[in-house]
Motif scaffolding. Structure first.
Motif, PDB file in Angstrom:
ATOM      1  N   GLY A  16      -8.427  28.250  10.673  1.00  0.00           N
ATOM      2  CA  GLY A  16      -7.894  27.604   9.364  1.00  0.00           C
ATOM      3  C   GLY A  16      -7.266  28.438   8.197  1.00  0.00           C
ATOM      4  N   GLU A  17      -7.454  29.717   8.352  1.00  0.00           N
ATOM      5  CA  GLU A  17      -6.777  30.812   7.608  1.00  0.00           C
ATOM      6  C   GLU A  17      -5.746  31.034   7.843  1.00  0.00           C
ATOM      7  N   LYS A  18      -4.888  31.116   6.729  1.00  0.00           N
ATOM      8  CA  LYS A  18      -3.481  31.621   6.576  1.00  0.00           C
ATOM      9  C   LYS A  18      -3.339  33.071   6.911  1.00  0.00           C
ATOM     10  N   VAL A  19      -2.535  33.504   8.058  1.00  0.00           N
ATOM     11  CA  VAL A  19      -2.716  35.002   8.349  1.00  0.00           C
ATOM     12  C   VAL A  19      -1.213  35.436   8.303  1.00  0.00           C
ATOM     13  N   PHE A  20      -1.060  36.747   7.592  1.00  0.00           N
ATOM     14  CA  PHE A  20       0.141  37.367   7.679  1.00  0.00           C
ATOM     15  C   PHE A  20       0.110  38.564   8.351  1.00  0.00           C
ATOM     16  N   LEU A  21       0.943  38.732   9.158  1.00  0.00           N
ATOM     17  CA  LEU A  21       1.284  39.916   9.899  1.00  0.00           C
ATOM     18  C   LEU A  21       2.506  40.854   9.547  1.00  0.00           C
ATOM     19  N   GLU A  22       2.322  41.950   9.194  1.00  0.00           N
ATOM     20  CA  GLU A  22       3.620  42.494   8.627  1.00  0.00           C
ATOM     21  C   GLU A  22       4.180  43.627   9.554  1.00  0.00           C
ATOM     22  N   CYS A  23       5.402  43.839   9.523  1.00  0.00           N
ATOM     23  CA  CYS A  23       6.085  44.688  10.366  1.00  0.00           C
ATOM     24  C   CYS A  23       7.147  45.503   9.513  1.00  0.00           C
ATOM     25  N   VAL A  24       7.122  46.834   9.470  1.00  0.00           N
ATOM     26  CA  VAL A  24       8.335  47.409   8.866  1.00  0.00           C
ATOM     27  C   VAL A  24       8.874  48.588   9.877  1.00  0.00           C
ATOM     28  N   GLN A  25      10.319  48.657   9.774  1.00  0.00           N
ATOM     29  CA  GLN A  25      11.063  49.410  10.575  1.00  0.00           C
ATOM     30  C   GLN A  25      11.726  50.279   9.750  1.00  0.00           C
ATOM     31  N   ASP A  26      12.132  51.701  10.086  1.00  0.00           N
ATOM     32  CA  ASP A  26      12.645  52.456   9.281  1.00  0.00           C
ATOM     33  C   ASP A  26      14.271  53.119   9.443  1.00  0.00           C
ATOM     34  N   MET A  27      14.746  52.392  10.813  1.00  0.00           N
ATOM     35  CA  MET A  27      16.000  52.689  11.144  1.00  0.00           C
ATOM     36  C   MET A  27      17.121  51.571  10.829  1.00  0.00           C
ATOM     37  N   ASP A  28      16.991  50.981   9.841  1.00  0.00           N
ATOM     38  CA  ASP A  28      18.115  50.309   9.401  1.00  0.00           C
ATOM     39  C   ASP A  28      18.555  49.362  10.417  1.00  0.00           C
ATOM     40  N   HIS A  29      17.778  48.900  11.351  1.00  0.00           N
ATOM     41  CA  HIS A  29      17.967  47.961  12.738  1.00  0.00           C
ATOM     42  C   HIS A  29      18.421  46.402  12.079  1.00  0.00           C
ATOM     43  N   GLU A  30      19.403  45.744  12.677  1.00  0.00           N
ATOM     44  CA  GLU A  30      19.614  44.611  12.421  1.00  0.00           C
ATOM     45  C   GLU A  30      18.590  43.633  12.946  1.00  0.00           C
ATOM     46  N   ASN A  31      18.034  43.710  14.060  1.00  0.00           N
ATOM     47  CA  ASN A  31      17.226  42.848  14.776  1.00  0.00           C
ATOM     48  C   ASN A  31      15.768  43.412  14.773  1.00  0.00           C
ATOM     49  N   MET A  32      15.068  42.336  14.751  1.00  0.00           N
ATOM     50  CA  MET A  32      13.499  42.287  14.793  1.00  0.00           C
ATOM     51  C   MET A  32      13.085  41.385  15.573  1.00  0.00           C
TER      52      MET A  32
END
Lengths: 112, 113
Positions: A16-32
């Motif tokens: 029931g919790e709201k969960v946030f998974l974060e992702c960061v990339q450092d290569m200026d990529h358009e696609n994730m």
């Protein structure tokens, strides 16, 4: 070297919790991408983003949403976590050659 | 979608050359062939990509025949650290191919001493 960093390696959340998974990339990529990987089921695409604020549903978007407010950051949101969302979550990014993707180390989420 | 078929598992010994073949009979004209490696509890790692003939990098070689209906990943002189799952993918470049990045079951390679 391209670096894709996921905010947590292991996470335990309650149903029931709201969960946030974060992702960061450092290569200026358009696609994730956000995938989940389960034994016997392989990697399955949850959501794809090809630009800021742009997204496409993958094979299993139900129960998930995403946010991409900045080019380098792609967040996966579990609106109301359920036990069947216990899984390994993998974020990836790529440039134009979409199949040349770089993956993060994964977040193993357990929902109890 | 170009479906790929590869062996479920393979065994080898240290120092040997390993060849993993992937079948993709209905590959499209603009599709590229990509291979990934995955260790337990880690994300997949891009190994090599090609369109036709032969591609070689510091890790592996990729052989693609003229009809492009199959491809072979070649790992020279494997070591224990090459034990992993190897995935073959077929997809076009560009964002339009996002839903073709299908990681199937892969080939589980076990390298023995």
């Amino acid at each position: 070297d391209v670096k894709v960093t996921q905010s947590s390696r292991y996470l335990v959340k309650r149903t029931g919790e709201k969960v946030f998974l974060e992702c960061v990339q450092d290569m200026d990529h358009e696609n994730m991408f956000w995938y989940r990987q389960d034994p016997g089921l392989g990697l399955r695409l949850i959501y794809f983003s090809y630009d800021v604020k742009m997204k496409e549903k993958g094979d299993i978007p139900e129960g998930y949403s995403v946010s991409r407010e900045k080019k380098e950051r792609f967040s996966l949101i579990l609106e109301s976590a359920s036990t069947n969302q216990t899984s390994m979550y993998l974020c990836a990014s790529s440039a134009y050659r979409i199949a040349e993707a770089f993956f993060g180390q994964g977040t193993r989420l357990t929902v109890v | 979608l170009a479906k790929t078929t590869q062996p479920i598992s393979m065994d080898s010994y240290e120092g040997q050359e390993v060849n993993i073949t992937c079948s993709h009979n209905n590959i499209a004209t603009n599709d590229y062939i990509t291979w990934y490696q995955q260790f337990p509890s880690q994300g997949p790692r891009f190994i090599i990509q090609g369109y036709k003939t032969k591609v070689t990098n510091e890790v592996a070689s990729l052989f693609i025949p003229a009809d492009r209906k199959s491809s072979t990943l070649s790992l020279p002189r494997v070591s224990l650290s090459d034990t992993a799952v190897y995935y073959c993918l077929v997809a076009p470049p560009g964002a339009g191919g996002y839903n073709k990045l299908i990681f199937g079951a892969g080939t589980r390679l076990a390298v023995h001493p």
